[in-house]
Design an enzyme around this catalytic site. Structure first.
Site, short mmCIF file in Angstrom:
data_model
loop_
_atom_site.label_atom_id
_atom_site.label_comp_id
_atom_site.label_asym_id
_atom_site.label_seq_id
_atom_site.Cartn_x
_atom_site.Cartn_y
_atom_site.Cartn_z
N ARG A 175 -22.44 -46.82 -9.65
CA ARG A 175 -22.20 -45.66 -10.50
C ARG A 175 -22.97 -45.72 -11.83
O ARG A 175 -23.56 -44.72 -12.25
CB ARG A 175 -20.69 -45.60 -10.80
CG ARG A 175 -20.24 -44.34 -11.49
CD ARG A 175 -18.81 -44.51 -12.00
NE ARG A 175 -17.89 -45.05 -11.03
CZ ARG A 175 -17.15 -44.32 -10.20
NH1 ARG A 175 -17.21 -43.01 -10.25
NH2 ARG A 175 -16.32 -44.89 -9.35
N ARG A 213 -14.25 -35.51 -5.26
CA ARG A 213 -13.70 -36.44 -6.25
C ARG A 213 -12.53 -35.85 -7.05
O ARG A 213 -11.56 -36.57 -7.34
CB ARG A 213 -14.80 -36.98 -7.18
CG ARG A 213 -15.87 -37.79 -6.41
CD ARG A 213 -16.79 -38.59 -7.31
NE ARG A 213 -16.13 -39.70 -7.93
CZ ARG A 213 -15.69 -39.72 -9.16
NH1 ARG A 213 -15.86 -38.66 -9.94
NH2 ARG A 213 -15.07 -40.76 -9.65
N CYS A 224 -11.40 -23.82 2.58
CA CYS A 224 -10.11 -23.19 2.91
C CYS A 224 -8.94 -24.05 2.47
O CYS A 224 -8.11 -24.43 3.30
CB CYS A 224 -10.07 -22.91 4.40
SG CYS A 224 -11.43 -21.86 4.90
N1 LLP Z 1 -19.47 -53.74 -4.87
C1 LLP Z 1 -18.48 -53.49 -4.00
C2 LLP Z 1 -18.02 -54.55 -3.11
C3 LLP Z 1 -17.89 -52.22 -3.95
O1 LLP Z 1 -16.90 -51.99 -3.09
C4 LLP Z 1 -18.36 -51.20 -4.81
C5 LLP Z 1 -17.78 -49.88 -4.78
C6 LLP Z 1 -19.41 -51.50 -5.70
C7 LLP Z 1 -19.93 -52.79 -5.71
C8 LLP Z 1 -19.99 -50.50 -6.65
O2 LLP Z 1 -19.05 -50.01 -7.56
P1 LLP Z 1 -19.56 -49.05 -8.76
O3 LLP Z 1 -20.42 -49.89 -9.67
O4 LLP Z 1 -20.35 -47.94 -8.15
O5 LLP Z 1 -18.30 -48.57 -9.38
N2 LLP Z 1 -15.72 -43.21 -4.16
C9 LLP Z 1 -15.24 -43.71 -5.43
C10 LLP Z 1 -15.82 -45.06 -5.74
C11 LLP Z 1 -15.57 -46.09 -4.68
C12 LLP Z 1 -16.19 -47.43 -5.00
C13 LLP Z 1 -16.26 -48.27 -3.79
N3 LLP Z 1 -16.82 -49.55 -4.00
C14 LLP Z 1 -15.58 -42.71 -6.53
O6 LLP Z 1 -16.17 -41.67 -6.23
O7 LLP Z 1 -15.21 -42.91 -7.68
#
Ligand code: LLP
Length: 437
Positions: free
Chosen positions: A301, A337, A366
């Site tokens: 992110r 989200r 819908c």
């Molecule tokens: N490493 C692992 C093992 C993870 O499971 C994740 C994210 C990351 C790294 C990266 O995390 P980030 O830096 O992107 O926060 N769909 C949700 C987010 C789910 C994150 C899943 N794992 C959302 O839209 O907020």
């Protein structure tokens, strides 16, 4: 002379100010248009249609480089799930980042990008036989095991010396949404530190002749704001390393570094993280008399969220009893989200200003819950045909998109230096029909 007349003469712009930190670097308002990566949003909407997910390449590259610069001794692993796209993976490869994937599908994109296997890490609380075989065949450098079943299965499938890390649940509360808090006890990810399962997993991996334990891994959650949460994870993980009795060369602290979605929200304190985590790690390793492992981080992110802007076209405006609904041509199929995490967004009308009025921006699907943004100010005369821009949509938007109601998923259009090119094309009816008997 009015202030508005005076400002240009002293070199200041009278253009509306964009919310700081939310938009891709260099995004600005010019005349009545919003310019992203040197390309006017109205041109992007006309050329590529709407909804359209715009991605500023330079912002992605700069954020990735910020991680490698802040953590020169660490391995920076891009979390491929946040924006699964071969072209984005190629950018990461060229910048020297590694890549994490969590399925054979994400691995297929990495292969298509020619991403070197020596810099790929495979994750996931479930890895099917197909996932494991695909990873072994491509020769991914590390597989992060997540269950005793998987250790046995991988042990049987792997050739001699497959490098493995163990996913640990360190019991750290990262103070984030429950759906994305993965460091706390009693949940589906990892081996519990507190219960002794993590230590047991170390023994089980060591027993497998085809596996070589190289590291421990934890991921405390996503949209994590506090460096202190990572420091706590480091303390607990080093405690585990000390009780392992085997040399642990790598400590993967996962991702989760927050990105701003609303005005005033902070960006992640990357510099503070680098300093404090390094300090805590050195201190704890000295205390426990263990060698300092190499650190890995897995940002997703924080690299791509604020590089993305989604453009929608207004299709209808409806006055409800107490609210005005502005309905657009996308919705929960390109951005689930808000429905999943109560996520909130800023919305801006492209093309003109005007007296602002609070509205609710809703999607085309819908479900009454298909709301993109509630109570956001838009010009009172917003009408069908207007283009809306939503920032902070680069992470987990393309990734989470569905074709609910058989609405084709939007393209991802990369912009850089005044040019635009699709790096993911729009999903067509032909694409949709291809799967049906
Ligand atoms: N490493 C692992 C093992 C993870 O499971 C994740 C994210 C990351 C790294 C990266 O995390 P980030 O830096 O992107 O926060 N769909 C949700 C987010 C789910 C994150 C899943 N794992 C959302 O839209 O907020």
């Amino acid at each position: 002379m009015t202030l508005a007349e005076l400002l240009p003469s002293i070199g200041c712009s009278t253009e509306p100010v964009l919310e700081e930190g939310l938009w891709p670097d260099g995004t600005h308002v010019s005349g009545s248009d919003l310019v992203i990566g040197g390309v006017p949003a109205t041109r992007l909407a006309a050329q590529f249609g709407t909804p359209c997910q715009v991605l500023d390449e330079m912002t992605v590259r700069r954020r990735a480089q910020a991680f490698t610069a802040a953590l020169p001794d660490a391995e920076v692993v891009f979390a491929g799930k946040s924006l699964p796209c071969p072209e984005v993976y190629r950018w990461m490869a060229s910048l020297g980042l590694s890549l994490d994937v969590s399925s054979a599908g994400e691995l297929a994109l990495a292969r298509a990008a020619g991403f070197p296997a020596s810099r790929i890490v495979l994750h996931g609380n479930v890895k099917t036989g197909e996932d494991l075989k695909a990873a072994l065949e491509y020769g991914v450098s590390r597989i992060v095991v997540d269950s005793f079943d998987e250790i046995a299965q991988l042990g049987a499938l792997a050739r001699h010396g497959q490098h493995v890390m163990i996913r640990v649940t360190p019991g750290v509360d990262a103070h984030t949404h429950a759906a994305i808090a993965t460091g706390v006890e009693d949940q589906k990810f990892g081996f519990s530190l507190a219960s002794g399962a993590a230590l047991e997993a170390v023994l089980r991996v060591v027993e497998q002749p085809s596996l070589r334990l190289v590291g421990l891994h934890c991921h405390i959650g996503s949209q994590v704001r506090h460096v202190a949460s990572y420091e706590e994870a480091v303390r607990r993980m080093v405690g585990l390393i000390a009780s392992c009795g085997v040399r642990i060369e790598q400590l993967d602290l996962g991702g989760g570094f927050c990105a701003p979605y609303l005005p005033g929200e902070p960006s992640f304190d990357l510099f503070g993280f680098a300093q404090r985590v390094r300090g805590t790690l050195n201190y704890e390793c000295r205390l426990h008399r263990v060698p300092v492992p190499r650190v890995l981080v897995e940002p997703g992110r924080a690299i791509v969220a604020n590089a993305g802007v989604t453009l929608y076209r207004v299709c209808a405006v409806k006055r409800g009893v107490s609210r005005t609904f502005v309905a657009v041509d996308g919705g929960m199929s390109d951005n689930p989200r808000p429905a999943l995490y109560g996520a909130q967004y800023v919305v801006r009308l492209v093309g003109r200003g005007g007296k602002l009025h609070p509205v609710t921006v809703v999607g085309r699907h819908c479900e009454a819950g298909d709301v993109l943004a509630e109570n956001v100010p838009l010009p009172a005369d917003v009408h069908a045909g207007d283009v809306l821009a939503v920032p902070a949509t680069g992470a987990y938007h393309h990734a989470l998109a569905s074709n609910y109601n058989q609405v084709g998923r939007p393209p991802v259009v990369a912009v850089a230096d005044g040019t635009a090119r699709p790096i993911v094309r729009r999903e067509t009816e032909e694409d949709l029909l291809r799967r049906y008997a």
